[in-house]
Design an enzyme around this catalytic site. Structure first.
Site, mmCIF file in Angstrom:
data_model
loop_
_atom_site.group_PDB
_atom_site.id
_atom_site.type_symbol
_atom_site.label_atom_id
_atom_site.label_comp_id
_atom_site.label_asym_id
_atom_site.label_seq_id
_atom_site.Cartn_x
_atom_site.Cartn_y
_atom_site.Cartn_z
ATOM 1 N N LYS A 23 0.821 -1.228 0.000
ATOM 2 C CA LYS A 23 0.000 0.000 0.000
ATOM 3 C C LYS A 23 0.846 1.266 0.000
ATOM 4 C CE LYS A 23 -4.456 -0.886 2.093
ATOM 5 N NZ LYS A 23 -4.513 -1.474 3.425
ATOM 6 N N THR A 29 6.229 -7.166 1.036
ATOM 7 C CA THR A 29 7.244 -7.943 1.763
ATOM 8 C C THR A 29 6.556 -9.081 2.490
ATOM 9 O OG1 THR A 29 7.038 -6.544 3.728
ATOM 10 C CG2 THR A 29 8.778 -5.971 2.137
ATOM 11 N N ASN A 31 6.236 -11.390 5.405
ATOM 12 C CA ASN A 31 6.689 -11.286 6.801
ATOM 13 C C ASN A 31 6.686 -12.647 7.494
ATOM 14 O OD1 ASN A 31 5.811 -8.644 5.907
ATOM 15 N ND2 ASN A 31 5.890 -7.968 8.033
ATOM 16 N N GLU A 81 11.374 -9.284 6.892
ATOM 17 C CA GLU A 81 10.467 -9.216 5.737
ATOM 18 C C GLU A 81 11.251 -9.364 4.454
ATOM 19 O OE1 GLU A 81 8.804 -5.382 5.397
ATOM 20 O OE2 GLU A 81 9.418 -4.898 7.418
ATOM 21 N N HIS A 86 10.124 -10.910 -8.033
ATOM 22 C CA HIS A 86 9.339 -11.589 -9.065
ATOM 23 C C HIS A 86 7.916 -11.062 -8.955
ATOM 24 C CE1 HIS A 86 8.096 -14.829 -11.738
ATOM 25 N NE2 HIS A 86 7.053 -15.020 -10.943
ATOM 26 N N LYS A 109 17.505 2.827 7.943
ATOM 27 C CA LYS A 109 17.606 4.275 8.155
ATOM 28 C C LYS A 109 16.224 4.877 8.339
ATOM 29 C CE LYS A 109 20.046 4.948 4.327
ATOM 30 N NZ LYS A 109 20.945 5.411 3.275
HETATM 31 C C1 FMN Z 1 14.761 -3.530 0.586
HETATM 32 C C2 FMN Z 1 14.061 -2.901 1.756
HETATM 33 C C3 FMN Z 1 14.697 -1.897 2.470
HETATM 34 C C4 FMN Z 1 14.070 -1.288 3.551
HETATM 35 N N1 FMN Z 1 14.713 -0.287 4.230
HETATM 36 C C5 FMN Z 1 14.097 0.335 5.253
HETATM 37 C C6 FMN Z 1 14.743 1.401 5.967
HETATM 38 O O1 FMN Z 1 15.888 1.778 5.683
HETATM 39 N N2 FMN Z 1 14.070 2.000 6.981
HETATM 40 C C7 FMN Z 1 12.789 1.615 7.332
HETATM 41 O O2 FMN Z 1 12.231 2.213 8.230
HETATM 42 N N3 FMN Z 1 12.169 0.593 6.701
HETATM 43 C C8 FMN Z 1 12.788 -0.051 5.669
HETATM 44 N N4 FMN Z 1 12.157 -1.077 4.998
HETATM 45 C C9 FMN Z 1 10.953 -1.653 5.605
HETATM 46 C C10 FMN Z 1 9.658 -1.040 5.174
HETATM 47 O O3 FMN Z 1 9.398 0.041 6.041
HETATM 48 C C11 FMN Z 1 8.660 -2.177 5.389
HETATM 49 O O4 FMN Z 1 8.873 -3.106 4.375
HETATM 50 C C12 FMN Z 1 7.251 -1.695 5.392
HETATM 51 O O5 FMN Z 1 7.017 -1.044 6.607
HETATM 52 C C13 FMN Z 1 6.255 -2.836 5.196
HETATM 53 O O6 FMN Z 1 5.888 -3.431 6.377
HETATM 54 P P1 FMN Z 1 4.736 -4.516 6.449
HETATM 55 O O7 FMN Z 1 5.233 -5.783 5.837
HETATM 56 O O8 FMN Z 1 4.481 -4.714 7.925
HETATM 57 O O9 FMN Z 1 3.537 -4.003 5.729
HETATM 58 C C14 FMN Z 1 12.761 -1.699 3.918
HETATM 59 C C15 FMN Z 1 12.124 -2.712 3.203
HETATM 60 C C16 FMN Z 1 12.743 -3.308 2.118
HETATM 61 C C17 FMN Z 1 12.031 -4.372 1.353
HETATM 62 N N1 ADP Z 2 7.001 -10.176 -4.846
HETATM 63 C C1 ADP Z 2 6.496 -10.353 -3.636
HETATM 64 N N2 ADP Z 2 7.297 -10.390 -2.536
HETATM 65 C C2 ADP Z 2 6.779 -10.569 -1.309
HETATM 66 N N3 ADP Z 2 5.453 -10.732 -1.064
HETATM 67 C C3 ADP Z 2 4.601 -10.719 -2.106
HETATM 68 C C4 ADP Z 2 5.087 -10.522 -3.431
HETATM 69 N N4 ADP Z 2 4.021 -10.563 -4.284
HETATM 70 C C5 ADP Z 2 2.929 -10.770 -3.535
HETATM 71 N N5 ADP Z 2 3.257 -10.875 -2.205
HETATM 72 C C6 ADP Z 2 2.267 -11.088 -1.138
HETATM 73 O O1 ADP Z 2 2.105 -9.831 -0.496
HETATM 74 C C7 ADP Z 2 2.283 -9.969 0.920
HETATM 75 C C8 ADP Z 2 3.044 -8.798 1.485
HETATM 76 O O2 ADP Z 2 2.465 -7.545 1.252
HETATM 77 P P1 ADP Z 2 2.578 -6.434 2.373
HETATM 78 O O3 ADP Z 2 1.900 -5.230 1.792
HETATM 79 O O4 ADP Z 2 3.977 -6.305 2.839
HETATM 80 O O5 ADP Z 2 1.641 -6.990 3.511
HETATM 81 P P2 ADP Z 2 1.972 -7.469 4.995
HETATM 82 O O6 ADP Z 2 2.046 -6.211 5.794
HETATM 83 O O7 ADP Z 2 0.819 -8.340 5.384
HETATM 84 O O8 ADP Z 2 3.281 -8.186 4.975
HETATM 85 C C9 ADP Z 2 3.081 -11.246 1.107
HETATM 86 O O9 ADP Z 2 2.770 -11.867 2.346
HETATM 87 C C10 ADP Z 2 2.661 -12.107 -0.077
HETATM 88 O O10 ADP Z 2 1.542 -12.905 0.246
HETATM 89 MG MG MG Z 3 5.102 -7.218 4.511
#
Ligand code: FMN
Ligand code: ADP
Ligand code: MG
Length: 150
Positions: A23, A29, A31, A81, A86, A109
């Protein structure tokens, strides 16, 4: 120092996070549950890693993973995460995710804006894409940790 445990292998079920990845960031990601997060070595450096990922018995994809507290969102709990590099047609909550951490890119960061965080993540993905082409990284891809990997 941050490389001490690498390559590091972990696996677990894909669970719900805060729903921000897709979103807010346009970068989903997958988790892990708390048990998996808590099973990491205590001195594993928080930050952004690159490596390989496999969902159930899928092929092995490149990935970037964030391990830590997401300072931009100030999470109370550490998270692990994985963004799988892909495009999937649907979610895979409940699937088993195997991950190998191959290398370390940077520490987590805080950022002044969401756009800056998004830009940093794009750069991480480019850096991971390149680093995973190197022979050392390809060796980890071939590890028998991954299912049906011959
Ligand atoms: C490659 C990558 C780098 C990230 N780097 C940071 C960062 O430097 N600082 C940060 O606060 N979050 C970072 N994030 C985390 C994002 O804030 C996090 O993926 C996001 O809050 C989604 O959380 P959710 O899975 O709970 O929805 C990073 C995520 C990814 C995939
Ligand atoms: N390329 C991808 N990498 C990681 N998760 C993916 C991908 N494509 C679809 N998803 C789906 O999206 C979910 C993650 O979305 P995200 O917005 O981070 O939600 P959440 O906060 O529940 O982790 C994963 O749990 C997976 O089911
Ligand atoms: Mg996630």
């Amino acid at each position: 120092m941050s490389q001490k445990h690498l390559p590091f292998f972990l696996e677990g079920e894909v669970v719900k996070g805060f729903g921000r990845g897709s979103k807010d960031l346009g970068c989903p990601t997958a988790n892990y549950p708390l048990e998996v997060v808590q099973s990491l070595p205590e001195d594993l450096e928080p930050g952004v890693y690159y490596g390989w990922a496999q969902i159930d018995k899928s092929e092995i994809y490149k990935m970037v993973a964030n391990i830590g507290w997401c300072p931009f969102y100030q999470n109370k709990q550490m998270s692990v995460e994985t963004h799988v590099m892909h495009k999937f047609d649907s979610d895979f909550y409940g699937s088993n995710l195997k991950v190998s951490l191959v290398g370390y890119l940077r520490g987590e960061k805080n950022f002044n804006s969401l756009d800056d965080l998004i830009e940093a993540i794009k750069q991480d993905i480019n850096n991971a894409d390149e680093a995973l082409e190197l022979p050392e990284a390809q060796l980890v891809k071939n590890n028998t940790f991954f299912v049906n990997n011959v």
